[in-house]
Design an enzyme around this catalytic site. Sequence first.
Site, PDB file in Angstrom:
ATOM      1  N   GLU A   2       0.918  -1.248   0.007  1.00 20.17           N
ATOM      2  CA  GLU A   2      -0.057   0.062  -0.085  1.00 20.17           C
ATOM      3  C   GLU A   2       0.796   1.272  -0.055  1.00 20.17           C
ATOM      4  O   GLU A   2       0.554   2.217   0.804  1.00 20.17           O
ATOM      5  CB  GLU A   2      -0.898   0.079   1.089  1.00 20.17           C
ATOM      6  CG  GLU A   2      -1.974  -1.218   1.085  1.00 20.17           C
ATOM      7  CD  GLU A   2      -2.927  -1.182   2.314  1.00 20.17           C
ATOM      8  OE1 GLU A   2      -2.712  -0.211   3.323  1.00 20.17           O
ATOM      9  OE2 GLU A   2      -3.606  -2.385   2.454  1.00 20.17           O
ATOM     10  N   ASN A  54       2.038  -5.281  -3.099  1.00 18.45           N
ATOM     11  CA  ASN A  54       0.620  -5.587  -2.754  1.00 18.45           C
ATOM     12  C   ASN A  54      -0.185  -4.371  -2.772  1.00 18.45           C
ATOM     13  O   ASN A  54       0.454  -3.435  -1.701  1.00 18.45           O
ATOM     14  CB  ASN A  54       0.506  -6.473  -1.747  1.00 18.45           C
ATOM     15  CG  ASN A  54      -0.853  -7.094  -1.322  1.00 18.45           C
ATOM     16  OD1 ASN A  54      -1.337  -7.687  -2.117  1.00 18.45           O
ATOM     17  ND2 ASN A  54      -1.236  -6.784  -0.200  1.00 18.45           N
ATOM     18  N   GLU A  71      -6.371 -10.467  -1.251  1.00 15.05           N
ATOM     19  CA  GLU A  71      -7.183 -10.184  -0.130  1.00 15.05           C
ATOM     20  C   GLU A  71      -8.752 -10.197  -0.636  1.00 15.05           C
ATOM     21  O   GLU A  71      -9.515  -9.441  -0.007  1.00 15.05           O
ATOM     22  CB  GLU A  71      -6.818  -8.910   0.766  1.00 15.05           C
ATOM     23  CG  GLU A  71      -5.335  -8.818   1.165  1.00 15.05           C
ATOM     24  CD  GLU A  71      -5.115  -7.647   1.686  1.00 15.05           C
ATOM     25  OE1 GLU A  71      -5.769  -6.737   2.131  1.00 15.05           O
ATOM     26  OE2 GLU A  71      -3.655  -7.455   1.677  1.00 15.05           O
ATOM     27  N   ASP A  78     -12.459 -10.217  -1.039  1.00 13.68           N
ATOM     28  CA  ASP A  78     -13.952 -10.018  -0.180  1.00 13.68           C
ATOM     29  C   ASP A  78     -14.515  -9.308  -1.105  1.00 13.68           C
ATOM     30  O   ASP A  78     -14.072  -8.238  -1.417  1.00 13.68           O
ATOM     31  CB  ASP A  78     -13.692  -9.834   1.316  1.00 13.68           C
ATOM     32  CG  ASP A  78     -12.927  -8.316   1.489  1.00 13.68           C
ATOM     33  OD1 ASP A  78     -12.897  -7.679   0.810  1.00 13.68           O
ATOM     34  OD2 ASP A  78     -12.515  -8.389   2.750  1.00 13.68           O
TER      35      ASP A  78
END
Length: 303
Positions: free
Chosen positions: A128, A171, A236, A238
């Site tokens: 990030e 990432n 990740e 979702d």
Amino acid sequence: ADTLGAQAALSGRYFGTAVAAGRLGDSTYAGIVDREFSSVTAENEMKWDTVEPSRGSFNFGPGDQIANRALGRGQQVRGHTLVWHSQLPGWVGSIRDANTLRSVMNNHITTVMNHYRGKIHSWDVVNEAFADGGSGQLRSSVFRDVLGDGFLEEAFRTARQADPNAKLCYNDYNIENWTDAKTQGVYRMVRDFKARGVPIDCVGLQAHFGAGGPPANFQTTVSSFAALGVDVQITELDIAQASQTAYANAVRACMNVARCTGITVWGVRDSDSWRTGQNPLLFDNAGNKKPAYHSVMSVLGGA
Ligand code: G3I
């Protein structure tokens, strides 16, 4: 095959989940982790605030618990994460001297990767680092502000030396839409790294989606990164409300790109998710498979 991990393996991919050490005593939770998934990511236990809470004093207990448990069951482990502005202990955030911070960052990367050498298939070396919004630039953080943009490349070079066999990943979230400035900023960085021989093997697309699921151009994003010569991992996943269509679209984009090598969902049951009240995962609170589970299975090529 009758589990996500076994089905994904038929196309050479892994299917993983985030695991929280504090939940492993819950037999429903642990049972699903062990049965369904071929890779695990520690949800918090390998982050800097846990691993090096004060300078030079390392705590690998919680991360080891997750990694050793997984390896003992034949699961792979993703490493998350080495350099991140969040869940960073205050002693790092208050360093203002560049030589000190450089040595602290490199020592952290080296010590953690050495500890887990041979046990971790892919590391999120930097997490990030790009700003939200339209700038396409790095965000302000102690690393960027004290060391300059070059901290990223330094982190990857240090990581390659520490564990030459681990895949080194960048990432981030909100880099799934190909036309977003943030996506393009990360793309330019990876292209530049490849052009200059800075070691990078993989881009992690976090894939925290709203109810609509991935943008229509998601597969373009996956294939465009892959075309730079890196693996892509969905790290990740979702999706708010977990519609079958949204999950199918996300997984299909990965299946359609040879270098998309694996998918991790960010938790097991809805009640395990950081997205409270959004029911974004593949298992309900009782541990039953949700409709989205079956659509994922089907896109993976299973029944
Ligand atoms: O460890 C403390 C515990 O001692 C305390 O009693 C408890 C009280 O709230 O808090 C515990 O820490 C929490 C930690 O999760 C462990 O449960 C933190 O407050 C909480 O902020 C932390 O949230 C994590 C979040 O990262 C922090 O940024 C989530 O579990 C985790 O799912 C989430 O994961 C991130 C990825 O690492 C990076 N990408 C985004 C993703 C979602 O935010």
